[in-house]
Scaffold this motif. Structure first.
Motif, short mmCIF file in Angstrom:
data_model
loop_
_atom_site.label_atom_id
_atom_site.label_comp_id
_atom_site.label_asym_id
_atom_site.label_seq_id
_atom_site.Cartn_x
_atom_site.Cartn_y
_atom_site.Cartn_z
N LYS A 40 -2.01 -2.08 -3.80
CA LYS A 40 -2.87 -1.09 -2.93
C LYS A 40 -2.49 0.26 -3.16
CE LYS A 40 -5.30 -4.78 -0.28
NZ LYS A 40 -5.91 -5.14 0.88
N LEU A 41 -1.41 0.48 -4.07
CA LEU A 41 -0.78 1.75 -4.11
C LEU A 41 -1.83 2.91 -4.32
CD1 LEU A 41 2.34 0.65 -5.95
CD2 LEU A 41 2.13 1.30 -3.80
N THR A 42 -1.60 4.10 -3.54
CA THR A 42 -2.60 5.41 -3.99
C THR A 42 -1.69 6.50 -4.30
OG1 THR A 42 -1.93 5.78 -1.61
CG2 THR A 42 -4.15 4.85 -2.10
N TYR A 43 -0.23 6.15 -4.37
CA TYR A 43 0.68 7.46 -4.75
C TYR A 43 1.75 6.86 -5.17
CZ TYR A 43 3.98 11.25 -3.46
OH TYR A 43 4.94 12.11 -3.49
N TYR A 50 4.48 -0.73 -14.99
CA TYR A 50 3.13 -1.24 -15.01
C TYR A 50 2.55 -1.07 -13.64
CZ TYR A 50 4.77 -4.11 -19.22
OH TYR A 50 5.43 -4.28 -20.16
N VAL A 51 1.37 -0.24 -13.51
CA VAL A 51 0.96 0.07 -12.30
C VAL A 51 -0.56 -0.32 -12.33
CG1 VAL A 51 2.60 1.65 -11.40
CG2 VAL A 51 0.93 2.45 -12.90
N ARG A 52 -1.00 -1.13 -13.19
CA ARG A 52 -2.63 -1.32 -13.30
C ARG A 52 -3.17 -1.96 -11.79
NH1 ARG A 52 -3.77 -6.56 -14.96
NH2 ARG A 52 -1.75 -8.16 -15.18
N HIS A 53 -4.37 -1.98 -12.05
CA HIS A 53 -5.17 -2.38 -10.76
C HIS A 53 -4.42 -1.97 -9.21
CE1 HIS A 53 -8.18 -5.24 -12.88
NE2 HIS A 53 -7.04 -5.29 -13.72
N ASN A 54 -4.44 -0.73 -9.15
CA ASN A 54 -3.99 0.06 -7.94
C ASN A 54 -5.12 1.02 -7.57
OD1 ASN A 54 -1.25 -0.70 -6.86
ND2 ASN A 54 -1.21 -0.67 -8.95
N LEU A 55 -4.84 1.68 -6.64
CA LEU A 55 -5.73 2.86 -6.35
C LEU A 55 -5.20 4.22 -6.40
CD1 LEU A 55 -6.88 1.43 -3.03
CD2 LEU A 55 -7.98 0.97 -5.01
N LEU A 56 -4.63 4.20 -7.44
CA LEU A 56 -3.66 5.76 -7.75
C LEU A 56 -4.84 6.72 -8.17
CD1 LEU A 56 -0.69 4.15 -10.03
CD2 LEU A 56 -0.77 5.03 -7.57
N THR A 57 -4.23 7.95 -7.54
CA THR A 57 -5.21 9.17 -8.00
C THR A 57 -4.56 10.15 -8.79
OG1 THR A 57 -4.70 10.23 -6.08
CG2 THR A 57 -6.58 9.10 -5.80
N ARG A 58 -3.18 9.86 -9.07
CA ARG A 58 -2.30 10.90 -9.80
C ARG A 58 -1.23 10.40 -10.33
NH1 ARG A 58 1.94 13.18 -7.21
NH2 ARG A 58 1.82 14.96 -8.38
N ILE A 59 -0.70 10.80 -11.39
CA ILE A 59 0.49 10.19 -12.05
C ILE A 59 1.62 11.31 -11.95
CG2 ILE A 59 1.81 9.49 -14.42
CD1 ILE A 59 -0.25 7.61 -13.44
N SER A 78 1.01 -1.23 -0.09
CA SER A 78 -0.04 0.16 0.04
C SER A 78 0.89 1.13 -0.07
CB SER A 78 -0.87 0.17 1.26
OG SER A 78 -0.33 -0.01 2.30
N ASP A 79 2.15 0.94 0.64
CA ASP A 79 3.04 2.42 0.47
C ASP A 79 4.36 1.84 0.12
OD1 ASP A 79 1.36 4.48 1.70
OD2 ASP A 79 1.08 3.21 3.47
N LEU A 80 5.10 2.76 -0.67
CA LEU A 80 6.49 2.42 -0.87
C LEU A 80 7.26 3.15 -0.08
CD1 LEU A 80 6.24 2.82 -4.92
CD2 LEU A 80 6.54 0.84 -3.60
N PRO A 81 8.67 2.69 0.60
CA PRO A 81 9.40 3.63 1.30
C PRO A 81 9.82 4.81 0.53
CG PRO A 81 10.19 1.32 1.25
CD PRO A 81 8.78 1.26 -0.19
N ARG A 82 10.13 5.73 1.54
CA ARG A 82 10.34 7.01 0.71
C ARG A 82 11.46 7.19 -0.15
NH1 ARG A 82 8.91 12.13 1.77
NH2 ARG A 82 7.45 11.53 3.16
N MET A 83 12.52 6.26 0.16
CA MET A 83 13.67 6.31 -0.63
C MET A 83 13.62 5.30 -1.62
SD MET A 83 15.26 8.60 0.74
CE MET A 83 16.88 8.42 -0.09
#
Length: 437
Positions: free
Chosen positions: A256-259, A274-283, A233-238
């Motif tokens: 479950k990535l949003t960002y 490839y980032v299909r089937h996630n919860l992204l709201t912006r590129i 759901s979250d990628l590390p900041r670095m």
């Protein structure tokens, strides 16, 4: 079969966009009564990839053949506005160029090329005789290459297909360059995986992976990273900052990535995302700074719009199937410079960090300001703006930026300008956004 090196260079009104050189098999094909120039990309394994099609009849604006005797020529098409620089054996390049000149009605150019190269096109009977003679020839070079010993391959590649297999593996050889793990139950990468500094291909697919290492520089040679079908759901900041600069393929689909961080622009050699089937709201706005990105799959997300930087790119394939939040469409974001004369304290603080070029570290900059800057906009002039005075959503035709399209042929795109000067300089339209038809 004729194989040439083709340099693709895309143009638009304000600047030259991205370019790429590909090894392609070229041919001609008739579609709906018109002739097309076909360029199929040849992959390193000898198979064929994406097929580029360019209409010839009345669609060639210029031809440059000064160095035709050196096996070099350039053809510029009208739609799309793109230049193809052909490189190869002089005779093959000359034949292709003459054929395109004749089909496009440039008979004078065809005649000049034939005179310069002293090209004589063979008769159909001579071509058949040549084909028969090539079929009867054989040599030792036609034999398939000898296979490497199986023992050596086992030290370099390992595939684990179940949790039972994973438990039975006592250790992972440090010489591994390819590791594929699937159908294994763990929430974080096993410690044994973190010691494989020689990995070039890492696949952790269809597991229960939730968290990643804080730093990915433990894999300095990584070229392909496949983390699809997990619970991230979250990628590390670095994450993007520490990934290998050699990375060419990144798969984060079915998570479950949003960002996605703007630091993705650090992956200068990335060719496929490839980032299909996630919860992204912006590129990320800085996606336009990826010069080698040729495949983009953002399908099945909740994206509001594409960043303007994407209009300067040219893809082999782009997939936007069900990628956008339909509830967002139709909103009017038009604003004026007068609306932004008074800036908030948060915006002033973020702009101060930008002007002073302070390193974005939690030790030196509050986390709230860093997060505010992550959602900043980038004007065409390159200047960052937290809340730009001019912004508007309009439709972009994907046919202008991609050869193969999955989903709709147009998509909403947000264009911003930091001042009225940039608004007129880059000719940003503030016309109302129209819904899809």
């Amino acid at each position: 079969m004729i194989v040439l090196q083709i340099h693709f260079e895309k143009f638009n009104k304000n600047f030259i966009g991205h370019s790429a050189t590909k090894k392609c098999r070229v041919s001609f094909e008739k579609q709906d009564g018109a002739m097309y120039f076909i360029a199929e990309i040849v992959k390193p394994d000898g198979t064929f990839g994406c097929k580029h099609e360019f209409k010839i009849n009345g669609n060639v604006s210029q031809m440059f053949y000064t160095f035709i005797n050196d096996g070099k020529t350039t053809i510029r098409f009208k739609i799309p506005d793109i230049c193809l620089s052909l490189r190869g054996k002089p005779e093959q390049v000359a034949k292709i160029t003459v054929a395109i000149a004749k089909l496009s009605g440039l008979k004078d150019d065809a005649k000049k090329i034939m005179e310069e190269t002293k090209l004589v096109l063979p008769s159909p009977d001579a071509q058949k005789d040549a084909q028969k003679s090539t079929k009867t020839k054989s040599s030792l070079t036609d034999l398939p290459p000898s296979k490497k010993p199986k023992v050596e391959l086992e030290k370099l590649k390992l595939e684990i297909r179940s949790h039972k297999e994973f438990i039975q593996v006592s250790h992972l050889p440090l010489t591994l360059t390819t590791l594929k793990i699937g159908n294994v139950q763990f929430s974080r990468l096993d410690q044994r995986c973190l010691r494989l500094v020689n990995l070039q291909w890492l696949t952790v697919n269809n597991t229960q992976l939730e968290t990643l290492p804080e730093s990915m520089d433990i894999f300095p040679n990584l070229c392909v990273l496949d983390l699809g079908n997990n619970y991230i759901s979250d990628l590390p900041r670095m994450f993007f900052r520490t990934l290998s600069p050699n990375l060419t393929v990144l798969n984060l689909s079915k998570n479950k990535l949003t960002y996605l961080s703007e630091d993705i622009s650090k992956l200068k050699n990335l060719k496929a995302l490839y980032v299909r089937h996630n919860l992204l709201t912006r590129i990320p706005w800085k996606i336009g700074l990826l010069p080698n990105l040729r495949t983009l799959n953002i399908s099945y997300n909740k994206i509001a719009y594409l960043p303007y930087s994407i209009s300067s790119m040219y893809f082999d394939n782009i997939d936007i199937s069900d990628a956008f939040d339909m509830g967002y469409m139709g909103r009017n974001l038009q604003t004026t410079e007068a609306d932004h004369q008074v800036k908030s304290l948060m915006e002033l603080a973020a702009l101060s960090v930008l002007d002073r070029k302070i390193p974005l570290s939690v030790r030196s900059v509050p986390l709230t300001i860093i997060e505010c800057m992550e959602y900043s906009y980038i004007c065409h002039c390159g200047k960052k703006s937290i809340n730009p005075p001019f912004k508007n959503i309009s439709l972009i035709s994907l046919k202008a930026i991609s050869c193969c399209i999955e989903g709709l042929n147009s998509a909403p795109m947000l264009a911003v300008a930091c001042s009225s000067k940039c608004l007129s300089r880059f000719k940003i339209s503030l016309s109302p956004f129209k819904m899809y038809t």
